[in-house]
Design an enzyme around this catalytic site. Structure first.
Site: not given
Length: 627
Positions: A285, A290, A477, A481, A627
């Protein structure tokens, strides 16, 4: 570099006396104004979670675990009473799903919605078949890999960590699957799969064990592919490396039909789930989506003009990512933050993430097909759909992911072909060359000299690079997520941390005696503490929520695309394909032959279903890491 990492945005500069309108840090991490959240999303999640953390410290015990499963269930029925103090009204306003006012209006409680998997089947988390199914259709379908060499042998220095040979033997495998085939036959027929966190975690074990209230092992979990297409867990190996005072300890746990062995198997599974939960958050993740996306964003803004066609293609896929990363660095992955205090690696979380980046991350393997091939989960096959034949046919993440990947690639191909009709156009685009050089030499500077970096010489090169980036920011993602609350909202299914050792590590200890007397208490002691479990549940609820202003992959065309008839027509085809994918995924989830996504009490696999309404839905693929 010993601890390499993707580069991030600079941390900001002090406000000048001459220009009071100059940019200044709003929080501890600088975010350019044009990367900030919209007004709809502007309420600071950092403030929300800091306030929530403060309330939980007064409402829950910091060190004690939950006494029994009834106490865990109460989080979804009675909730946690919150004392009236400063910030409660704000908390009630910004977290209305969680903080609810009682009917008489006199008290407030933190009350969680029942997660989807527990709503469907309260005891699914306890069963081996669900433990296995989630490696293919859960939060972290990125770690399962085909066993290609056996026996397992550690690559770590035996002088430091102890004997490298695994304790999982052919005899153990034969014992568990002997009625179907031998271990050798299973290896030859590609029936053995593994979650291997042994070498990654082992160097951290002694340091983590020095921390209060946590423990760690190196682990391997072996699975067998049944004729039904489902995985059967057959062995878990837990290892503690040698130390100056103790020899290496390792033990293999299997499914047993006696009380003690059965409980040890359940405890071993809980340890593995904690390892997988930490790896999921820090690598699958945080790192791979990110962190690794931020250099693409920075390089785009540095090197591509706002009217450049590739800027216009990529810009929607970087929406809110830098602001979200700033929030994470201030609240989640910061020193003493939620990850360090509540997940398995403890204060070594970011170091573990860095080691994984050093040892495992390669841009050329971030494309979905390449990742599947690397893990042995697929082989190239020109006659198969998408050009790949899956090793496990019913692999929900891979099956749905390839639909989304192929759709992205078709859209990117149409787009790039329109703007780069000549074979020379890519090489002649100096802005594009500068962007890709910036990504490689600045954004991922610690890996700038690796030979696997793609070159941008042809249109096909550009299509592959852009498809990979768009996939990572959207499909990858979304897969890691938006199911977080569904699967980890009930933390016994995926404990973020394991707090006590296996009781058989020292059978002369008081812990082993207590385990023999009341094994459920040992499991409760292993689970996160009250404040750890509740805080992680709250953050996962927030992170699993789609905002009202979310922008989904292939749903709405950018204004610049609408003005160009060729590009708009290509986008409309993209939109149509994404809508078709919605229906295809629904059909798969209704197919009783696909046992990894359809069955009694099974949560359907919808994480790559393109569109969603606001809220915690367990579906929806946004354009960006928002997010």
């Amino acid at each position: 570099m010993e601890l390499p990492y993707p580069r991030r945005c600079r941390t900001g500069r002090p406000k000048t006396e001459k220009d009071p309108l100059s940019e200044v840090r709003r929080d501890s991490v600088y975010v350019p104004r044009d990367e900030s959240f919209s007004a709809v999303k502007q309420a600071s999640m950092q403030d929300e979670l800091a306030t929530l953390r403060s309330f939980l410290k007064t409402a829950l015990d910091k060190t004690k675990g939950f006494p029994d499963f009834k106490a865990i269930d109460s989080l979804f029925k009675e909730g946690v009473p919150l004392q009236k103090q400063e910030g409660l009204s704000l908390l009630t306003k910004v977290l209305p799903r969680l903080v609810k006012t009682l009917v008489d209006g006199t008290d407030n409680i933190l009350l969680f919605d029942t997660p989807a998997m527990i709503e469907k089947d309260k005891f699914s988390w306890f069963r081996d078949e669900e433990f296995s199914r989630q490696t293919l259709a859960g939060l972290n379908p990125f770690s399962i890999q085909l066993v290609t060499e056996f026996p397992f042998v550690s690559k770590l220095d035996p002088q430091i960590y102890g004997p490298p040979e695994s304790a999982i033997t052919e005899e153990i495998i034969d014992q568990e699957i002997g009625a179907i085939m031998t271990a050798k036959e299973a290896l030859e027929q590609k029936k053995l799969f593994v979650l291997d966190y042994h070498d990654l975690l082992l160097p951290f074990v002694h340091r983590v064990r020095e921390l209060e209230g946590t423990t760690l092992y190196g682990s391997r979990t072996l699975f067998f592919l049944m004729p039904t297409g489902t995985l059967k867990p057959i062995a878990i190996e837990l290892t503690r490396p040698k130390s100056p005072t103790k020899p290496q300890w390792k033990r293999v746990f299997t499914q047993c039909y006696d009380a003690t062995g059965s409980w040890l198997w359940k405890l071993a599974k809980a340890h593995v789930c904690a390892h997988d939960a930490g790896y999921h958050q820090l690598v699958s993740h945080w790192l791979r989506t990110h962190c690794c996306t931020e250099p693409y964003t920075i390089a785009m803004n540095r090197q591509l003009s706002a009217i450049h066609p590739i800027y216009r293609l990529l810009h929607p896929h970087f929406r809110y990512t830098m602001e979200m990363n700033a929030f994470a660095r201030a609240t989640l992955v910061n020193a003493g933050g939620i990850i360090e205090t509540s997940f398995a690696p403890g204060k070594y979380a970011m170091e573990l993430s860095s080691v994984a980046y050093r040892e495992q991350w390669r841009f050329d393997m971030e494309a979905l097909p390449a990742d599947l091939i690397r893990r042995g989960m697929a082989v190239e096959d020109p006659t198969a759909e998408h050009g790949l034949k899956l090793t496990i046919e019913d692999y929900p993440y891979a099956n749905d992911g390839l639909l989304v990947w192929s759709s992205i690639k078709e859209w990117v191909t149409d787009y790039v072909s329109h703007y780069y009709p000549s074979p020379n156009h890519v090489q002649e685009d100096y802005e594009l060359r500068n962007w890709w050089t910036d990504v490689r030499t600045k954004g991922h500077g610690d890996k700038k000299d690796e030979p696997w970096w793609p070159v941008l010489n042809t249109k096909d090169d550009l299509i592959h690079v852009l498809t990979t980036i768009v996939w990572v920011t959207s499909g990858h993602h979304a897969a890691v997520n938006f199911g977080q609350y569904h699967y980890a909202g009930y933390f016994p299914n995926r404990p973020a941390i394991a707090r006590v050792n296996m009781p058989v590590e020292d059978e002369s200890s008081e812990e082993f005696a207590r385990f023999r007397d009341k094994p459920e208490s040992t499991l409760m002691e292993l689970f996160p503490s009250q404040i750890q479990g509740t805080l992680v549940m709250a953050i996962l609820d927030v992170l699993s929520t789609h905002a009202p202003d979310e922008e989904y992959l292939g749903k709405e065309a950018e204004p610049a695309w609408v003005k160009d008839p060729v590009i708009y027509a290509a986008f409309e085809r993209f939109n149509g394909r994404m809508r078709e994918i919605e229906g295809e995924i629904d059909g798969r989830n209704a197919n009783p032959e696909l046992l990894n996504r359809c069955g009694a009490g099974v949560v359907p696999y919808e994480l790559l279903k393109p569109f969603s309404e606001p809220g915690v839905t367990g579906k929806g693929v946004p354009n960006s890491i928002s997010i």
